[in-house]
Scaffold this motif. Structure first.
Motif, short mmCIF file in Angstrom:
data_model
loop_
_atom_site.label_atom_id
_atom_site.label_comp_id
_atom_site.label_asym_id
_atom_site.label_seq_id
_atom_site.Cartn_x
_atom_site.Cartn_y
_atom_site.Cartn_z
N HIS A 40 0.84 -1.20 0.00
CA HIS A 40 0.00 0.00 0.00
C HIS A 40 0.88 1.26 0.00
O HIS A 40 0.63 2.20 -0.76
CB HIS A 40 -0.91 -0.04 1.24
CG HIS A 40 -1.68 1.23 1.49
ND1 HIS A 40 -2.99 1.40 1.08
CD2 HIS A 40 -1.33 2.37 2.11
CE1 HIS A 40 -3.40 2.60 1.44
NE2 HIS A 40 -2.41 3.22 2.07
N GLU A 41 1.93 1.25 0.83
CA GLU A 41 2.81 2.42 0.92
C GLU A 41 3.61 2.61 -0.36
O GLU A 41 3.82 3.75 -0.81
CB GLU A 41 3.74 2.32 2.14
CG GLU A 41 3.01 2.25 3.49
CD GLU A 41 2.00 3.38 3.69
OE1 GLU A 41 2.21 4.49 3.16
OE2 GLU A 41 0.99 3.15 4.38
N HIS B 267 1.58 4.51 -2.71
CA HIS B 267 1.61 5.98 -2.53
C HIS B 267 2.81 6.58 -3.27
O HIS B 267 2.71 7.66 -3.85
CB HIS B 267 1.73 6.34 -1.05
CG HIS B 267 0.43 6.29 -0.31
ND1 HIS B 267 -0.70 6.95 -0.72
CD2 HIS B 267 0.09 5.67 0.86
CE1 HIS B 267 -1.68 6.72 0.14
NE2 HIS B 267 -1.23 5.94 1.11
N GLU C 251 -5.79 6.79 -1.20
CA GLU C 251 -5.79 5.58 -0.36
C GLU C 251 -6.34 4.39 -1.12
O GLU C 251 -5.78 3.30 -1.06
CB GLU C 251 -6.61 5.80 0.91
CG GLU C 251 -6.08 6.89 1.83
CD GLU C 251 -4.59 6.79 2.08
OE1 GLU C 251 -4.05 5.67 2.06
OE2 GLU C 251 -3.96 7.84 2.28
N HIS D 153 -7.33 7.85 6.66
CA HIS D 153 -7.71 6.87 5.65
C HIS D 153 -9.23 6.67 5.65
O HIS D 153 -9.87 6.88 6.67
CB HIS D 153 -7.02 5.53 5.91
CG HIS D 153 -5.56 5.56 5.59
ND1 HIS D 153 -4.66 6.33 6.27
CD2 HIS D 153 -4.84 4.93 4.63
CE1 HIS D 153 -3.46 6.15 5.76
NE2 HIS D 153 -3.55 5.31 4.76
ZN LIG Z 1 -2.28 5.21 2.82
#
Ligand SMILES: [Zn+2]
Length: 253
Positions: A137-138, A141, A190, A234
């Motif tokens: 997930h990071e 980003h 997100e 989030h």
């Molecule tokens: Zn995030």
């Protein structure tokens, strides 16, 4: 104030607003890794530099790095595995995965350019596949260039606000529209990162269903009256779970 100068003020105000829009259009580019068109006003090298420069201070704010080298290397191992098996490897970004000593705050985040952090409080609740979900997930980003996009958006709204406050007394109204827009973009970020995280998990051979377990852990950690930082910035885990299921179907996990 004389009528003439009032007209000049409106004219200058409109000119500043027009300038902001033209600049925004000229800064539009398609993200080669996500295919999404976004407004960016910095290079990948600048993103990397911002991340590397801010990393020590960010780590310090969370009690520094976790002292156990073995756990640090484990976080590195999982992070590198995700990078090596995905489009993340083809980007100019320099990935670095850090385990923070903070055992109170459930959180994970990424700085632009590839600096990724997870607190011990969150790490200690995850198995390897779930850790891969959070790190994926990071990385999402970073590749989505979400920080750079927010910086470009906020400078756009600053210019608009300036134009509006020169032209009339509407600066505050425009300013608040800008903030709402930033918040909305953040939520979109997100969901995009969740989708990329699912893809990276599948690429690296992890069970993407574990991403749903991560959402359940975050939800449970929130408790009845405690909202962890990771969640306050989030969207609701329930909304995210629905989108994650869609992503798993899409990428055939
Ligand atoms: Zn995030």
């Amino acid at each position: 104030m004389r009528r003439g100068s009032w007209k000049i003020r409106i004219f200058i105000g409109l000119a500043i607003v027009a300038f902001a829009f033209i600049q925004r259009c000229s800064n539009k580019e398609e993200n080669p890794y996500t295919g999404r068109e976004q407004t960016i006003n910095m290079t990948s090298e600048q993103e990397i530099a911002i991340g590397v420069q801010s990393a020590p201070e960010i780590a310090q704010q969370h009690g520094g790095l976790y002292p156990d080298e073995r756990l640090q290397s484990f976080v590195d191992f999982v992070g590198e595995k995700l990078v090596d098996n995905s489009i993340a490897r083809e980007t100019p970004y320099e990935y670095d995965f850090h385990l923070l000593a903070d055992d109170q705050t459930i959180n994970a985040f990424a700085l632009p350019g590839g600096q990724v952090f997870i607190t011990y409080a969150l790490f200690s609740q995850l198995n390897e596949a779930q850790l891969a979900g959070v790190l994926g997930h990071e990385i999402g980003h970073v590749i989505g260039r979400h920080s750079a996009e927010r910086i470009a958006e906020s400078s756009f709204w600053q210019t608009i606000t300036m134009g509006a406050s020169v032209g009339a007394d509407a600066g505050n109204i425009v300013g608040s529209i800008g903030q709402n827009t930033l918040l909305k973009n953040g939520r979109g970020d997100e969901l995009e990162s969740d989708e990329l995280g699912v893809l990276f998990m599948i690429n690296a051979g992890y069970d993407p269903m574990e991403m749903i377990e991560v959402m359940k852990i975050l939800k449970a950690a929130a408790g009845p009256n405690r909202v962890p930082e990771f969640q306050s910035s989030h969207p609701d885990p329930e909304n995210r779970i629905e989108k994650i299921r869609e992503a798993i179907t899409k990428y055939g996990g």
